[in-house]
Design an enzyme around this catalytic site. Sequence first.
Site, PDB file in Angstrom:
ATOM      1  N   GLU A  36       0.824  -1.220   0.000  1.00 12.89           N
ATOM      2  CA  GLU A  36       0.000   0.000   0.000  1.00 12.89           C
ATOM      3  C   GLU A  36       0.851   1.261   0.000  1.00 12.89           C
ATOM      4  O   GLU A  36       0.808   2.041   0.939  1.00 12.89           O
ATOM      5  CB  GLU A  36      -0.852   0.076   1.271  1.00 12.89           C
ATOM      6  N   CYS A  75       2.051  33.793   9.792  1.00 13.97           N
ATOM      7  CA  CYS A  75       2.488  34.560  10.944  1.00 13.97           C
ATOM      8  C   CYS A  75       2.855  33.673  12.120  1.00 13.97           C
ATOM      9  O   CYS A  75       2.222  33.692  13.180  1.00 13.97           O
ATOM     10  CB  CYS A  75       1.458  35.616  11.310  1.00 13.97           C
TER      11      CYS A  75
HETATM   12  C1  LIG Z   1      -0.147   5.994   5.496  1.00  7.68           C
HETATM   13  C2  LIG Z   1      -0.365   4.573   5.203  1.00  7.68           C
HETATM   14  C3  LIG Z   1       0.234   3.980   4.087  1.00  7.68           C
HETATM   15  C4  LIG Z   1       1.177   4.717   3.160  1.00  7.68           C
HETATM   16  O1  LIG Z   1       2.393   5.037   3.709  1.00  7.68           O
HETATM   17  P1  LIG Z   1       3.533   5.708   2.799  1.00  7.68           P
HETATM   18  O2  LIG Z   1       4.678   5.918   3.697  1.00  7.68           O
HETATM   19  O3  LIG Z   1       2.984   6.980   2.229  1.00  7.68           O
HETATM   20  O4  LIG Z   1       3.827   4.769   1.692  1.00  7.68           O
HETATM   21  C5  LIG Z   1      -0.067   2.655   3.828  1.00  7.68           C
HETATM   22  N1  LIG Z   1      -0.905   1.950   4.616  1.00  7.68           N
HETATM   23  C6  LIG Z   1      -1.511   2.484   5.689  1.00  7.68           C
HETATM   24  C7  LIG Z   1      -2.437   1.672   6.504  1.00  7.68           C
HETATM   25  C8  LIG Z   1      -1.266   3.810   6.028  1.00  7.68           C
HETATM   26  O5  LIG Z   1      -1.847   4.336   7.107  1.00  7.68           O
END
Ligand SMILES: *Cc1c(COP(=O)(O)O)cnc(C)c1O
Length: 410
Positions: A268, A337
Amino acid sequence: MELVNNKYQIQGVNLIDVANEFGTPVYVYDSERIKAQYEKLKGAFPKLDVKIKYASKALTNLAVLKYLRSLGAGLDAVSIQEVELGLMAGFNPKDIMYTPNGVSFDEIKEGIEKGVMINIDNISVLEQFGNEFRDTVPVFIRLNPHLMAGGNHKISTGHIDSKFGISILQTRHLLRVIETYNIKVVGLHMHTGSDILDAGVFLNGAKLLFDLAKDFKELRFIDFGSGFKVPYHESDVQVDLEDLGEKISKAFRAFCKDYGRDLQLWFEPGKYLVSEAGVLLVKTNVVKTTPATVFVGVDSGMNHLIRPMMYDAYHDIVNISNINGTKRVYTIVGYICETDTFGWDRKLDEVKEGDILAIKNAGAYGFSMSSNYNSRFRPAEVLIYNGKPHLIRKRETMEDITRNQVDIEL
Ligand SMILES: *Cc1c(COP(=O)(O)O)cnc(C)c1O
């Protein structure tokens, strides 16, 4: 963004022209770069059934979501609103993974009604789920392997103090609940944080996950989350994807053989896919010499890109209006600011008021973390696609600032 014939450009489009046409500040994204990253990641696992679920929180513009869908990606959503955006972008609900943390059970039910895959990260939620759905809805379980990983404590999610996931120390309890309700667990998930550099972290986590997986009989998917680091600083080392791909593939194939069935492997990535594809173009409002430094004050700030102030993130900055100027030392600051610095002690080609600067690596967690602080408008967004700039989000107006405010008689 690349330098060709003394002009910074994306897909042949001169970034100065983009700034002139759409104004500043403006986020500009390169579709080809997103595609190259997607293909590089997929290509690291040639022999596996790998599915990439784009972590939409990094950059949620619908055009970007649609583009990633066209490449074959699925989606990882962390709120019901991101689920909705994914559906609007045309993703099949089955290709959306909803990984909420700390949300009400109503929001989880909403996800189930929309037909997306749910990733459960708390035993008490799993019990509510069991009471309501028993074995009628397949789910993922998010595990916390207690690995310390990631570039910064704020973005590490797998350690012992973390609120994320079901601890692997609770496995016995977890299995009790699953067996009692006959819950159909089709996937195991872990995401230990962002900015992970070496294959070792993934492999340690993988080993723990594979050990646990033997207790789950109906698995079809293993999800290793994300955390792929991208180089922010010139001297930053890149993740060795080839090495990572080989090692993980080997471990995964051995696991599948052991398990008795070929599973699908999910990742992911957010940052990895979109970070380097984005730049934030800003205009120099003032050059201000103080006893300590020369400040370059630009028409943007931490309201538009919070990463330097929030995570001490380094973003490379270049003066795209003056390519071969004399290098001078500057501190680049925003117009908010309170102290909002984009970069200290940077060597830039001499900056004059009116010059356009490009803040690099701004595709991920840039616009998506922006706000209206100081009642400023959020930037416009432009996607360079097929060699042409497309406005994909208009600049805000006063109407956006006041839209939901309710005037009362005073
Ligand atoms: C934020 C997140 C990601 C992505 O992380 P990156 O460092 O942007 O690749 C993947 N899986 C879950 C569950 C997340 O919370």
